[in-house]
Design a protein around this motif. Structure first.
Motif, short mmCIF file in Angstrom:
data_model
loop_
_atom_site.label_atom_id
_atom_site.label_comp_id
_atom_site.label_asym_id
_atom_site.label_seq_id
_atom_site.Cartn_x
_atom_site.Cartn_y
_atom_site.Cartn_z
N TYR A 217 0.83 -1.05 -0.14
CA TYR A 217 0.15 0.14 -0.11
C TYR A 217 0.92 1.23 0.11
CZ TYR A 217 -3.50 -3.22 1.32
OH TYR A 217 -4.62 -4.28 1.15
N GLU A 218 0.73 2.15 -0.91
CA GLU A 218 1.61 3.28 -1.21
C GLU A 218 1.53 4.05 0.00
OE1 GLU A 218 2.19 7.14 -3.87
OE2 GLU A 218 0.83 5.45 -4.85
N HIS A 219 0.33 4.47 0.69
CA HIS A 219 0.29 5.20 1.84
C HIS A 219 1.19 4.72 3.10
CE1 HIS A 219 -3.08 2.89 2.60
NE2 HIS A 219 -3.42 3.32 3.61
N ILE A 220 1.04 3.26 3.17
CA ILE A 220 1.62 2.83 4.24
C ILE A 220 3.33 2.64 4.02
CG2 ILE A 220 1.86 0.80 5.68
CD1 ILE A 220 -0.75 2.18 6.09
N ALA A 221 3.53 2.29 2.79
CA ALA A 221 5.17 2.31 2.59
C ALA A 221 5.67 3.65 2.98
CB ALA A 221 5.38 1.90 1.02
N ARG A 222 4.91 4.94 2.57
CA ARG A 222 5.31 6.02 2.90
C ARG A 222 5.46 6.58 4.27
NH1 ARG A 222 2.49 9.96 4.61
NH2 ARG A 222 0.50 8.85 3.68
N MET A 223 4.49 5.79 4.89
CA MET A 223 4.48 6.04 6.49
C MET A 223 5.59 5.07 7.10
SD MET A 223 1.57 5.29 9.36
CE MET A 223 0.31 5.88 8.48
N GLU A 224 6.00 4.19 6.60
CA GLU A 224 6.96 3.31 6.83
C GLU A 224 8.40 3.90 6.89
OE1 GLU A 224 5.48 -1.13 6.05
OE2 GLU A 224 6.87 -0.35 4.68
N LYS A 225 8.67 4.65 5.92
CA LYS A 225 10.02 5.45 5.58
C LYS A 225 9.94 6.97 6.58
CE LYS A 225 10.08 3.61 0.84
NZ LYS A 225 9.55 4.06 -0.51
N GLU A 226 8.62 7.20 6.53
CA GLU A 226 8.66 8.66 7.41
C GLU A 226 9.08 8.23 8.82
OE1 GLU A 226 5.66 11.00 4.22
OE2 GLU A 226 4.92 10.41 6.18
N VAL A 227 8.43 7.36 9.33
CA VAL A 227 8.49 7.00 10.84
C VAL A 227 10.00 6.55 11.04
CG1 VAL A 227 7.68 5.78 12.73
CG2 VAL A 227 6.26 6.61 11.12
N LEU A 228 10.40 5.67 10.11
CA LEU A 228 11.92 5.53 10.55
C LEU A 228 12.90 6.44 10.37
CD1 LEU A 228 13.96 3.07 10.45
CD2 LEU A 228 14.18 3.02 7.99
N GLU A 229 12.63 7.38 9.55
CA GLU A 229 13.48 8.82 9.60
C GLU A 229 13.32 9.40 11.04
OE1 GLU A 229 14.14 12.87 6.96
OE2 GLU A 229 12.97 11.06 5.98
N GLU A 230 12.16 9.57 11.34
CA GLU A 230 12.12 10.09 12.64
C GLU A 230 12.55 9.42 13.86
OE1 GLU A 230 7.68 12.15 13.29
OE2 GLU A 230 7.41 11.52 11.44
N ILE A 231 12.31 8.13 13.78
CA ILE A 231 12.83 7.55 14.77
C ILE A 231 14.78 7.47 14.90
CG2 ILE A 231 13.51 4.99 15.49
CD1 ILE A 231 10.70 4.28 14.73
N ASN A 232 15.05 7.59 13.79
CA ASN A 232 16.73 7.74 13.49
C ASN A 232 17.12 9.12 13.87
OD1 ASN A 232 17.13 4.75 13.16
ND2 ASN A 232 17.07 5.23 11.23
N GLN A 233 16.25 9.97 13.97
CA GLN A 233 16.43 11.13 14.55
C GLN A 233 16.15 11.38 16.08
OE1 GLN A 233 13.82 13.92 12.32
NE2 GLN A 233 15.12 13.78 10.28
N THR A 234 15.92 10.65 16.79
CA THR A 234 15.78 10.64 18.08
C THR A 234 17.11 10.59 18.92
OG1 THR A 234 15.86 8.32 18.60
CG2 THR A 234 13.38 9.41 18.22
N GLY A 235 18.17 9.98 18.50
CA GLY A 235 19.42 10.09 18.89
C GLY A 235 19.67 8.74 19.80
N ILE A 236 18.67 7.93 20.08
CA ILE A 236 18.71 6.98 20.87
C ILE A 236 20.36 5.98 20.47
CG2 ILE A 236 17.97 4.74 21.80
CD1 ILE A 236 15.14 6.11 21.46
N GLY A 237 20.43 5.89 19.16
CA GLY A 237 21.42 5.21 18.67
C GLY A 237 21.71 3.71 19.03
N PRO A 238 22.72 3.03 18.48
CA PRO A 238 23.25 1.54 18.83
C PRO A 238 23.49 1.58 20.33
CG PRO A 238 24.26 2.50 16.91
CD PRO A 238 23.60 3.84 17.39
N GLY A 239 22.61 0.56 20.73
CA GLY A 239 22.91 0.34 22.47
C GLY A 239 22.38 1.34 23.12
N GLY A 240 21.60 2.21 22.63
CA GLY A 240 21.20 3.47 23.43
C GLY A 240 22.29 4.42 23.72
N LEU A 241 23.33 4.47 23.16
CA LEU A 241 24.70 5.05 23.57
C LEU A 241 24.42 6.38 22.79
CD1 LEU A 241 26.96 2.43 24.65
CD2 LEU A 241 25.74 4.04 26.13
#
Length: 280
Positions: A217-241
């Motif tokens: 589903y195009e709108h769900i695939a878009r959401m997957e990519k957008e949420v992944l980008e936002e998650i990787n901007q949280t700064g939690i990082g590998p091992g939470g470090l």
């Protein structure tokens, strides 16, 4: 009608339990390698290198890739033209898990009663989900689930008016609450729709999808990519470090739901996201 002796199921599940706990799947290995090349934080890069070294040692020494060898979750897709012979299918599945964990010297982490908490000493019973499909084939997926990440699971019963923004906020909140406890970089399984229990099952099943594959589903695939980008901007990082790789993927499954509801489940898995699939 195709007849299959349940001993074949037992043998395959035994082998799959051992394989899943000793070797990372190809898609997860590729995701880890990609993250190592792209991670911006020196400390995060170091942590990813240590995870790779751990996997190398586990494969060479035939020791589990994680000390928590999980509770065995089994997805059984069974063609309706299949007839099982030689005994009970369910007993055969549990026996495969028992043999895999005992003979594979894997940690036994299951207790008979959730309050009395006496260990079953063979990691049974498994959690089994059955799906009836057309045809005469069987598809088995074994996904041992450790509870460092499982304990970070969430179900949100949102209102329809919360919409896509509410769903995204729920996923991000679950990831932020999990932080280092889910052993990042994580894979985030999400179920949207259905009912209370259906969305949780979809979230668990979504973790078995290959990294890099998106919803059709195009709108769900878009959401997957957008949420992944936002998650990787949280700064939690590998091992939470700290770092730029908090998650490898966000995999979303959906199902029709009631006009008055918007159920959302988030099931997070640690950096190994163990799963093995075979077709019989």
């Amino acid at each position: 009608m195709r007849e299959i002796n349940v001993d074949i199921i037992t043998e395959n599940i035994k082998e799959m339990c051992i394989e899943a706990n000793h070797f990372l799947s190809d898609d997860m290995k590729a995701a880890l390698n990609k993250a190592k090349k792209e991670e911006k934080s020196p400390l995060g890069c170091q942590i990813l290198g240590q995870l790779q070294e751990n996997l190398k040692i586990a494969g060479e020494e035939m020791i589990p890739i994680c000390q928590d060898t999980g509770m065995a979750v089994i997805f059984m897709e069974i063609g309706q033209e299949v007839h099982f012979t030689g005994g009970s299918l369910e007993e055969a599945i549990h026996e495969g898990v028992r043999q895999g964990y005992v003979e594979g010297y894997l940690r036994k982490s299951v207790v008979k009663d959730p309050l009395i908490r006496e260990n079953t000493k063979d990691n049974t019973p498994a959690i089994i989900h059955y799906y009836i499909k057309s045809g005469d084939r069987i598809k088995i997926t074994v996904a041992p689930k450790g509870f460092g990440s499982e304990n970070m699971s969430r179900v949100f019963m949102l209102k329809p008016a919360d919409g896509e923004k509410g769903v995204k906020n729920a996923i991000l909140q679950a990831v932020k609450d999990a932080g280092p406890n889910a052993c990042p970089p994580m894979t985030v399984g999400v179920g949207i729709g259905g009912t209370f229990e259906k969305c949780a099952l979809m979230a668990k099943h979504a973790l078995t999808r290959k990294i890099g594959e998106h919803s059709h589903y195009e709108h769900i695939a878009r959401m997957e990519k957008e949420v992944l980008e936002e998650i990787n901007q949280t700064g939690i990082g590998p091992g939470g470090l700290g770092g730029t790789t908090t998650a490898f993927a966000v995999n979303i499954e959906t199902y029709p739901t009631h006009i008055a509801g918007l159920p959302v489940a988030v099931n997070i898995c640690c950096h190994v996201n163990r799963h093995v699939t075979r077709k019989i």
